[in-house]
Design a protein around this motif. Sequence first.
Motif, mmCIF file in Angstrom:
data_model
loop_
_atom_site.group_PDB
_atom_site.id
_atom_site.type_symbol
_atom_site.label_atom_id
_atom_site.label_comp_id
_atom_site.label_asym_id
_atom_site.label_seq_id
_atom_site.Cartn_x
_atom_site.Cartn_y
_atom_site.Cartn_z
ATOM 1 N N GLN A 148 0.830 -1.205 0.000
ATOM 2 C CA GLN A 148 0.000 0.000 0.000
ATOM 3 C C GLN A 148 0.865 1.256 0.000
ATOM 4 O O GLN A 148 0.555 2.233 -0.692
ATOM 5 C CB GLN A 148 -0.944 0.011 1.197
ATOM 6 C CG GLN A 148 -1.945 1.174 1.137
ATOM 7 C CD GLN A 148 -2.959 1.150 2.249
ATOM 8 O OE1 GLN A 148 -2.753 0.495 3.262
ATOM 9 N NE2 GLN A 148 -4.054 1.864 2.074
ATOM 10 N N ALA A 149 1.969 1.242 0.750
ATOM 11 C CA ALA A 149 2.859 2.394 0.773
ATOM 12 C C ALA A 149 3.428 2.666 -0.611
ATOM 13 O O ALA A 149 3.521 3.819 -1.058
ATOM 14 C CB ALA A 149 3.986 2.176 1.782
ATOM 15 N N LEU A 150 3.797 1.604 -1.313
ATOM 16 C CA LEU A 150 4.333 1.775 -2.663
ATOM 17 C C LEU A 150 3.273 2.369 -3.596
ATOM 18 O O LEU A 150 3.568 3.258 -4.409
ATOM 19 C CB LEU A 150 4.829 0.431 -3.189
ATOM 20 C CG LEU A 150 5.802 0.487 -4.359
ATOM 21 C CD1 LEU A 150 6.862 -0.604 -4.227
ATOM 22 C CD2 LEU A 150 5.067 0.300 -5.683
ATOM 23 N N VAL A 151 2.035 1.925 -3.451
ATOM 24 C CA VAL A 151 0.939 2.457 -4.260
ATOM 25 C C VAL A 151 0.710 3.934 -3.939
ATOM 26 O O VAL A 151 0.522 4.767 -4.845
ATOM 27 C CB VAL A 151 -0.351 1.643 -4.040
ATOM 28 C CG1 VAL A 151 -1.563 2.360 -4.636
ATOM 29 C CG2 VAL A 151 -0.213 0.253 -4.642
ATOM 30 N N VAL A 152 0.725 4.290 -2.669
ATOM 31 C CA VAL A 152 0.471 5.672 -2.262
ATOM 32 C C VAL A 152 1.556 6.602 -2.806
ATOM 33 O O VAL A 152 1.264 7.704 -3.287
ATOM 34 C CB VAL A 152 0.358 5.775 -0.731
ATOM 35 C CG1 VAL A 152 0.323 7.235 -0.281
ATOM 36 C CG2 VAL A 152 -0.888 5.052 -0.233
ATOM 37 N N VAL A 153 2.816 6.171 -2.750
ATOM 38 C CA VAL A 153 3.895 6.998 -3.301
ATOM 39 C C VAL A 153 3.732 7.141 -4.810
ATOM 40 O O VAL A 153 3.906 8.237 -5.374
ATOM 41 C CB VAL A 153 5.275 6.405 -2.946
ATOM 42 C CG1 VAL A 153 6.388 7.183 -3.657
ATOM 43 C CG2 VAL A 153 5.503 6.438 -1.444
ATOM 44 N N THR A 154 3.364 6.046 -5.491
ATOM 45 C CA THR A 154 3.154 6.110 -6.938
ATOM 46 C C THR A 154 2.030 7.080 -7.276
ATOM 47 O O THR A 154 2.152 7.916 -8.198
ATOM 48 C CB THR A 154 2.821 4.710 -7.493
ATOM 49 O OG1 THR A 154 3.871 3.798 -7.153
ATOM 50 C CG2 THR A 154 2.653 4.743 -8.999
ATOM 51 N N GLU A 155 0.951 7.020 -6.525
ATOM 52 C CA GLU A 155 -0.170 7.941 -6.760
ATOM 53 C C GLU A 155 0.236 9.386 -6.492
ATOM 54 O O GLU A 155 -0.212 10.302 -7.190
ATOM 55 C CB GLU A 155 -1.359 7.552 -5.869
ATOM 56 C CG GLU A 155 -2.021 6.243 -6.296
ATOM 57 C CD GLU A 155 -3.113 5.792 -5.344
ATOM 58 O OE1 GLU A 155 -3.180 6.345 -4.223
ATOM 59 O OE2 GLU A 155 -3.884 4.884 -5.710
ATOM 60 N N ALA A 156 1.102 9.597 -5.495
ATOM 61 C CA ALA A 156 1.554 10.959 -5.198
ATOM 62 C C ALA A 156 2.345 11.547 -6.364
ATOM 63 O O ALA A 156 2.269 12.749 -6.638
ATOM 64 C CB ALA A 156 2.402 10.958 -3.930
ATOM 65 N N VAL A 157 3.091 10.704 -7.059
ATOM 66 C CA VAL A 157 3.821 11.179 -8.247
ATOM 67 C C VAL A 157 2.846 11.411 -9.396
ATOM 68 O O VAL A 157 2.904 12.435 -10.094
ATOM 69 C CB VAL A 157 4.913 10.167 -8.654
ATOM 70 C CG1 VAL A 157 5.608 10.614 -9.939
ATOM 71 C CG2 VAL A 157 5.937 10.008 -7.539
ATOM 72 N N GLU A 158 1.920 10.481 -9.582
ATOM 73 C CA GLU A 158 0.981 10.593 -10.703
ATOM 74 C C GLU A 158 0.064 11.814 -10.570
ATOM 75 O O GLU A 158 -0.339 12.409 -11.582
ATOM 76 C CB GLU A 158 0.147 9.317 -10.801
ATOM 77 C CG GLU A 158 0.968 8.099 -11.243
ATOM 78 C CD GLU A 158 0.203 6.799 -11.164
ATOM 79 O OE1 GLU A 158 0.675 5.805 -11.756
ATOM 80 O OE2 GLU A 158 -0.863 6.755 -10.496
ATOM 81 N N THR A 159 -0.248 12.208 -9.340
ATOM 82 C CA THR A 159 -1.111 13.376 -9.130
ATOM 83 C C THR A 159 -0.331 14.675 -9.028
ATOM 84 O O THR A 159 -0.931 15.752 -8.919
ATOM 85 C CB THR A 159 -1.951 13.201 -7.847
ATOM 86 O OG1 THR A 159 -1.068 13.076 -6.719
ATOM 87 C CG2 THR A 159 -2.849 11.973 -7.935
ATOM 88 N N GLY A 160 0.985 14.603 -9.036
ATOM 89 C CA GLY A 160 1.800 15.804 -8.984
ATOM 90 C C GLY A 160 2.196 16.258 -7.594
ATOM 91 O O GLY A 160 2.901 17.267 -7.449
#
Length: 360
Positions: free
Chosen positions: A292-304
Amino acid sequence: MTLREAIGQLFILGFEGHTPSEALKTFVRDLTPGGLILFGRNLGDPEEIAALTNALQVASPTPLFFAIDQEGGKVSRLAPPFTRWLSASAVGAVGSTELTHAVASAIARELMVVGINMNMAPVLDVLSNPANPVMAGRCYGSDAQVVAQHGIAFYRGLASEGVIAVGKHFPGHGDTTVDSHLALPVVPHDVGRLSAVELAPFAYAIKAGIPALMTAHLLLPALDPEHPATLSRRILTDLLRQELGFRNLVISDDLLMKGIADSTHPGEAAVRFIEAGGDLMLICEDEAAQRQALVVVTEAVETGRLSEARVLASCKRIADAKAQHLHRKMAASTGEIRAVVGCDAHRRLAESVGMDDKGS
Protein backbone atom coordinates in the motif's frame (compact mmCIF):
# COMPACT_ATOMS: atom_id res chain seq x y z
CA MET A 1 13.34 1.37 -15.37
CA THR A 2 9.65 2.23 -15.03
CA LEU A 3 8.35 4.77 -12.53
CA ARG A 4 6.89 1.93 -10.44
CA GLU A 5 10.27 0.16 -10.37
CA ALA A 6 12.05 3.41 -9.51
CA ILE A 7 9.70 3.97 -6.58
CA GLY A 8 10.36 0.41 -5.40
CA GLN A 9 14.04 1.35 -5.12
CA LEU A 10 13.10 3.83 -2.36
CA PHE A 11 12.16 1.02 0.04
CA ILE A 12 14.05 -1.36 2.30
CA LEU A 13 11.57 -4.07 3.26
CA GLY A 14 11.36 -6.81 5.84
CA PHE A 15 9.88 -10.20 5.01
CA GLU A 16 8.90 -13.55 6.51
CA GLY A 17 10.83 -16.79 6.23
CA HIS A 18 14.45 -17.88 5.99
CA THR A 19 14.42 -19.82 2.72
CA PRO A 20 14.26 -18.37 -0.81
CA SER A 21 10.76 -19.58 -1.67
CA GLU A 22 9.20 -18.83 -5.03
CA ALA A 23 6.74 -16.53 -3.25
CA LEU A 24 9.62 -14.54 -1.77
CA LYS A 25 11.40 -14.30 -5.11
CA THR A 26 8.16 -13.08 -6.68
CA PHE A 27 7.81 -10.50 -3.89
CA VAL A 28 11.28 -9.15 -4.73
CA ARG A 29 10.67 -9.11 -8.49
CA ASP A 30 7.24 -7.51 -8.08
CA LEU A 31 8.08 -4.75 -5.58
CA THR A 32 11.66 -4.12 -6.84
CA PRO A 33 12.85 -2.88 -3.44
CA GLY A 34 16.19 -1.14 -3.11
CA GLY A 35 16.98 -3.46 -0.22
CA LEU A 36 15.82 -6.03 2.29
CA ILE A 37 16.37 -6.09 6.05
CA LEU A 38 17.02 -9.29 7.98
CA PHE A 39 15.71 -10.17 11.44
CA GLY A 40 15.81 -13.32 13.53
CA ARG A 41 12.87 -14.75 11.58
CA ASN A 42 15.06 -14.74 8.44
CA LEU A 43 18.29 -16.12 9.89
CA GLY A 44 19.17 -19.81 9.77
CA ASP A 45 22.71 -21.12 9.96
CA PRO A 46 25.43 -19.21 8.04
CA GLU A 47 25.13 -21.39 4.94
CA GLU A 48 21.34 -20.90 4.90
CA ILE A 49 21.75 -17.12 5.19
CA ALA A 50 24.20 -17.18 2.28
CA ALA A 51 21.81 -19.26 0.18
CA LEU A 52 18.99 -16.82 0.96
CA THR A 53 20.92 -13.66 0.08
CA ASN A 54 22.38 -15.23 -3.07
CA ALA A 55 19.01 -16.42 -4.35
CA LEU A 56 17.34 -13.06 -3.73
CA GLN A 57 20.20 -11.15 -5.36
CA VAL A 58 19.69 -13.32 -8.44
CA ALA A 59 15.91 -12.79 -8.34
CA SER A 60 16.14 -9.01 -7.97
CA PRO A 61 16.16 -6.80 -11.10
CA THR A 62 18.77 -4.56 -9.41
CA PRO A 63 21.47 -5.23 -6.78
CA LEU A 64 20.00 -5.34 -3.28
CA PHE A 65 21.14 -3.76 -0.08
CA PHE A 66 20.96 -6.54 2.52
CA ALA A 67 20.69 -4.74 5.85
CA ILE A 68 20.86 -5.93 9.45
CA ASP A 69 21.13 -4.48 12.95
CA GLN A 70 24.44 -5.90 14.17
CA GLU A 71 25.58 -3.33 16.71
CA GLY A 72 26.87 -5.73 19.34
CA GLY A 73 25.43 -6.29 22.81
CA LYS A 74 21.65 -6.52 23.04
CA VAL A 75 21.14 -5.44 19.42
CA SER A 76 22.77 -8.41 17.67
CA ARG A 77 20.66 -10.33 15.19
CA LEU A 78 23.18 -13.07 14.35
CA ALA A 79 23.30 -16.01 16.76
CA PRO A 80 26.24 -18.42 17.27
CA PRO A 81 28.26 -19.65 15.46
CA PHE A 82 28.59 -15.96 14.57
CA THR A 83 30.86 -14.16 17.01
CA ARG A 84 29.07 -12.58 19.98
CA TRP A 85 30.23 -8.99 20.44
CA LEU A 86 29.91 -6.81 23.50
CA SER A 87 27.90 -3.60 23.40
CA ALA A 88 29.02 -0.22 22.08
CA SER A 89 29.14 1.03 25.66
CA ALA A 90 31.59 -1.75 26.57
CA VAL A 91 33.72 -1.08 23.50
CA GLY A 92 33.66 2.67 24.13
CA ALA A 93 34.68 2.15 27.75
CA VAL A 94 37.97 0.61 26.60
CA GLY A 95 38.88 3.96 25.10
CA SER A 96 40.64 2.67 21.99
CA THR A 97 39.36 3.70 18.56
CA GLU A 98 41.79 1.16 17.08
CA LEU A 99 39.91 -1.56 18.95
CA THR A 100 36.56 -0.16 17.78
CA HIS A 101 37.82 -0.24 14.18
CA ALA A 102 39.04 -3.83 14.60
CA VAL A 103 35.70 -4.96 16.05
CA ALA A 104 33.78 -3.35 13.19
CA SER A 105 36.10 -4.91 10.62
CA ALA A 106 35.54 -8.34 12.12
CA ILE A 107 31.76 -7.82 12.23
CA ALA A 108 31.89 -6.77 8.58
CA ARG A 109 33.86 -9.83 7.52
CA GLU A 110 31.20 -12.08 9.03
CA LEU A 111 28.42 -10.08 7.39
CA MET A 112 29.98 -9.97 3.94
CA VAL A 113 30.79 -13.66 3.81
CA VAL A 114 27.04 -14.45 4.03
CA GLY A 115 26.01 -11.67 1.64
CA ILE A 116 24.96 -8.93 4.10
CA ASN A 117 26.33 -5.64 2.82
CA MET A 118 24.71 -2.97 5.04
CA ASN A 119 24.85 -2.63 8.83
CA MET A 120 22.42 -0.33 10.64
CA ALA A 121 25.25 0.94 12.81
CA PRO A 122 27.12 2.77 14.32
CA VAL A 123 24.92 4.35 16.95
CA LEU A 124 25.88 8.04 17.04
CA ASP A 125 23.54 8.97 19.86
CA VAL A 126 25.05 10.58 22.97
CA LEU A 127 23.77 8.92 26.15
CA SER A 128 23.18 12.11 28.11
CA ASN A 129 20.20 10.57 29.93
CA PRO A 130 21.14 7.41 31.88
CA ALA A 131 17.43 6.62 32.30
CA ASN A 132 16.99 6.25 28.53
CA PRO A 133 15.08 2.96 28.09
CA VAL A 134 16.16 2.35 24.48
CA MET A 135 19.72 3.61 24.14
CA ALA A 136 21.36 2.42 27.38
CA GLY A 137 24.23 0.11 26.43
CA ARG A 138 23.97 1.01 22.75
CA CYS A 139 25.92 4.28 22.86
CA TYR A 140 29.69 4.72 22.95
CA GLY A 141 29.37 7.14 25.85
CA SER A 142 27.93 10.34 27.25
CA ASP A 143 30.48 12.67 25.64
CA ALA A 144 29.80 13.84 22.09
CA GLN A 145 33.49 13.82 21.09
CA VAL A 146 33.97 10.27 22.35
CA VAL A 147 30.84 9.08 20.53
CA ALA A 148 32.02 10.76 17.32
CA GLN A 149 35.51 9.24 17.50
CA HIS A 150 34.26 5.69 18.09
CA GLY A 151 31.37 6.04 15.63
CA ILE A 152 33.74 7.11 12.87
CA ALA A 153 36.15 4.30 13.74
CA PHE A 154 33.27 1.80 13.54
CA TYR A 155 32.07 3.17 10.22
CA ARG A 156 35.59 2.97 8.78
CA GLY A 157 36.01 -0.56 10.10
CA LEU A 158 32.85 -1.66 8.31
CA ALA A 159 33.95 0.14 5.14
CA SER A 160 37.35 -1.57 5.19
CA GLU A 161 35.55 -4.88 4.50
CA GLY A 162 32.97 -3.52 2.08
CA VAL A 163 29.96 -3.09 4.40
CA ILE A 164 27.91 0.12 4.23
CA ALA A 165 27.57 1.85 7.60
CA VAL A 166 24.29 3.54 8.54
CA GLY A 167 24.80 6.00 11.40
CA LYS A 168 21.78 6.44 13.66
CA HIS A 169 19.51 7.93 15.00
CA PHE A 170 19.62 11.43 13.49
CA PRO A 171 19.27 14.03 14.97
CA GLY A 172 19.96 12.27 18.29
CA HIS A 173 18.04 9.80 20.49
CA GLY A 174 20.32 9.90 23.53
CA ASP A 175 18.26 12.12 25.85
CA THR A 176 14.83 10.49 25.68
CA THR A 177 12.73 8.57 28.16
CA VAL A 178 10.18 7.25 25.66
CA ASP A 179 10.72 4.35 23.27
CA SER A 180 9.86 5.53 19.74
CA HIS A 181 8.67 1.99 19.00
CA LEU A 182 5.82 2.77 21.41
CA ALA A 183 5.23 6.55 21.23
CA LEU A 184 6.77 9.79 19.95
CA PRO A 185 9.58 11.05 22.20
CA VAL A 186 10.16 14.79 22.60
CA VAL A 187 13.67 16.27 22.89
CA PRO A 188 13.10 19.72 24.46
CA HIS A 189 16.57 21.27 24.19
CA ASP A 190 17.38 24.57 22.49
CA VAL A 191 19.42 24.82 19.30
CA GLY A 192 22.66 25.57 21.15
CA ARG A 193 22.45 22.44 23.23
CA LEU A 194 21.38 20.30 20.27
CA SER A 195 24.34 21.55 18.21
CA ALA A 196 26.84 20.90 21.00
CA VAL A 197 25.61 17.46 22.03
CA GLU A 198 23.02 15.65 19.93
CA LEU A 199 24.08 16.84 16.49
CA ALA A 200 27.85 16.90 17.02
CA PRO A 201 28.64 13.21 16.31
CA PHE A 202 26.56 13.32 13.14
CA ALA A 203 28.35 16.46 11.96
CA TYR A 204 31.74 14.81 12.49
CA ALA A 205 30.61 11.59 10.79
CA ILE A 206 29.35 13.56 7.79
CA LYS A 207 32.72 15.26 7.45
CA ALA A 208 34.36 11.83 7.67
CA GLY A 209 32.27 10.62 4.72
CA ILE A 210 29.75 8.25 6.29
CA PRO A 211 27.63 6.82 3.43
CA ALA A 212 24.21 6.70 5.12
CA LEU A 213 22.29 8.02 8.11
CA MET A 214 19.05 6.78 9.68
CA THR A 215 16.45 9.22 10.98
CA ALA A 216 14.81 9.06 14.40
CA HIS A 217 11.11 9.36 15.11
CA LEU A 218 11.54 12.27 17.51
CA LEU A 219 9.91 15.66 17.98
CA LEU A 220 12.43 18.48 18.49
CA PRO A 221 10.40 21.67 19.00
CA ALA A 222 13.46 23.92 18.69
CA LEU A 223 13.98 22.62 15.14
CA ASP A 224 10.41 21.82 14.06
CA PRO A 225 7.52 22.08 16.54
CA GLU A 226 5.05 20.25 14.27
CA HIS A 227 6.73 17.33 12.52
CA PRO A 228 8.80 14.35 13.77
CA ALA A 229 12.35 14.45 12.44
CA THR A 230 11.65 11.65 9.95
CA LEU A 231 8.91 13.75 8.31
CA SER A 232 10.46 17.19 8.75
CA ARG A 233 11.80 19.15 5.80
CA ARG A 234 13.36 21.62 8.23
CA ILE A 235 15.40 18.82 9.76
CA LEU A 236 16.17 16.56 6.78
CA THR A 237 16.63 19.20 4.08
CA ASP A 238 17.37 22.54 5.76
CA LEU A 239 19.51 21.13 8.57
CA LEU A 240 20.91 17.82 7.37
CA ARG A 241 21.31 18.48 3.65
CA GLN A 242 22.00 22.21 3.59
CA GLU A 243 23.56 23.20 6.92
CA LEU A 244 25.47 19.98 7.62
CA GLY A 245 26.17 19.29 3.95
CA PHE A 246 25.13 15.62 3.89
CA ARG A 247 24.92 14.34 0.30
CA ASN A 248 24.58 10.60 0.89
CA LEU A 249 21.70 8.27 1.75
CA VAL A 250 19.03 9.27 4.27
CA ILE A 251 17.16 6.20 5.53
CA SER A 252 14.06 6.29 7.72
CA ASP A 253 13.64 4.20 10.82
CA ASP A 254 10.77 1.72 10.49
CA LEU A 255 7.62 3.57 9.41
CA LEU A 256 5.49 1.06 11.35
CA MET A 257 6.93 2.15 14.70
CA LYS A 258 4.27 3.83 16.81
CA GLY A 259 6.26 7.06 17.07
CA ILE A 260 5.12 7.60 13.47
CA ALA A 261 2.35 5.08 12.83
CA ASP A 262 0.08 6.28 15.66
CA SER A 263 -0.48 9.53 13.75
CA THR A 264 0.45 8.77 10.15
CA HIS A 265 -0.35 5.80 7.89
CA PRO A 266 2.83 4.27 6.43
CA GLY A 267 1.89 5.29 2.88
CA GLU A 268 1.37 8.91 3.88
CA ALA A 269 4.49 8.77 6.05
CA ALA A 270 6.46 7.52 3.04
CA VAL A 271 5.31 10.46 0.92
CA ARG A 272 6.09 12.95 3.69
CA PHE A 273 9.52 11.40 4.22
CA ILE A 274 10.37 11.89 0.54
CA GLU A 275 8.96 15.42 0.63
CA ALA A 276 11.16 16.11 3.66
CA GLY A 277 14.31 15.03 1.80
CA GLY A 278 14.69 11.32 2.59
CA ASP A 279 15.76 8.57 0.22
CA LEU A 280 15.10 5.05 1.56
CA MET A 281 12.08 4.07 3.61
CA LEU A 282 12.23 1.17 6.05
CA ILE A 283 9.07 -0.94 6.49
CA CYS A 284 10.08 -4.01 8.44
CA GLU A 285 6.98 -6.20 8.19
CA ASP A 286 3.39 -6.45 6.93
CA GLU A 287 3.40 -7.03 3.17
CA ALA A 288 -0.02 -5.39 2.82
CA ALA A 289 1.30 -2.18 4.38
CA GLN A 290 4.41 -2.36 2.20
CA ARG A 291 2.41 -2.74 -0.99
CA GLN A 292 0.00 0.00 0.00
CA ALA A 293 2.86 2.39 0.77
CA LEU A 294 4.33 1.77 -2.66
CA VAL A 295 0.94 2.46 -4.26
CA VAL A 296 0.47 5.67 -2.26
CA VAL A 297 3.89 7.00 -3.30
CA THR A 298 3.15 6.11 -6.94
CA GLU A 299 -0.17 7.94 -6.76
CA ALA A 300 1.55 10.96 -5.20
CA VAL A 301 3.82 11.18 -8.25
CA GLU A 302 0.98 10.59 -10.70
CA THR A 303 -1.11 13.38 -9.13
CA GLY A 304 1.80 15.80 -8.98
CA ARG A 305 2.15 15.93 -5.21
CA LEU A 306 5.65 14.46 -5.61
CA SER A 307 7.62 15.37 -8.68
CA GLU A 308 9.16 12.62 -10.75
CA ALA A 309 12.43 14.56 -10.54
CA ARG A 310 12.36 14.30 -6.75
CA VAL A 311 11.95 10.51 -6.93
CA LEU A 312 14.70 10.19 -9.52
CA ALA A 313 17.08 12.27 -7.38
CA SER A 314 16.80 9.70 -4.59
CA CYS A 315 17.03 6.85 -7.11
CA LYS A 316 20.29 8.31 -8.38
CA ARG A 317 21.73 8.54 -4.85
CA ILE A 318 20.72 4.91 -4.27
CA ALA A 319 22.17 3.75 -7.60
CA ASP A 320 25.39 5.68 -6.98
CA ALA A 321 25.74 4.11 -3.53
CA LYS A 322 25.22 0.64 -4.96
CA ALA A 323 27.76 1.27 -7.71
CA GLN A 324 30.29 2.59 -5.20
CA HIS A 325 29.84 0.06 -2.40
CA LEU A 326 28.33 -3.19 -3.70
CA HIS A 327 31.46 -4.51 -5.35
CA ARG A 328 30.79 -8.08 -4.19
CA LYS A 329 27.08 -8.76 -4.24
CA MET A 330 27.07 -12.50 -3.63
CA ALA A 331 27.85 -14.50 -0.51
CA ALA A 332 30.95 -16.69 -0.35
CA SER A 333 31.43 -20.44 -0.58
CA THR A 334 30.77 -22.80 2.30
CA GLY A 335 34.49 -23.22 2.95
CA GLU A 336 35.09 -19.50 3.21
CA ILE A 337 32.02 -19.03 5.41
CA ARG A 338 33.27 -21.63 7.88
CA ALA A 339 36.75 -20.06 7.90
CA VAL A 340 35.38 -16.63 8.83
CA VAL A 341 32.22 -16.96 10.93
CA GLY A 342 33.08 -17.32 14.61
CA CYS A 343 36.76 -17.87 13.83
CA ASP A 344 39.39 -17.95 16.57
CA ALA A 345 40.74 -14.51 15.69
CA HIS A 346 37.30 -12.94 16.06
CA ARG A 347 36.59 -14.83 19.27
CA ARG A 348 39.88 -13.64 20.78
CA LEU A 349 39.12 -10.06 19.73
CA ALA A 350 35.68 -10.23 21.35
CA GLU A 351 37.20 -11.62 24.52
CA SER A 352 39.81 -8.87 24.59
CA VAL A 353 37.05 -6.26 24.70
CA GLY A 354 35.58 -7.97 27.72
CA MET A 355 38.94 -8.19 29.49
CA ASP A 356 39.81 -4.58 28.78
CA ASP A 357 36.38 -3.43 29.89
CA LYS A 358 36.96 -5.18 33.22
CA GLY A 359 40.25 -3.37 33.60
CA SER A 360 42.41 -6.50 33.30
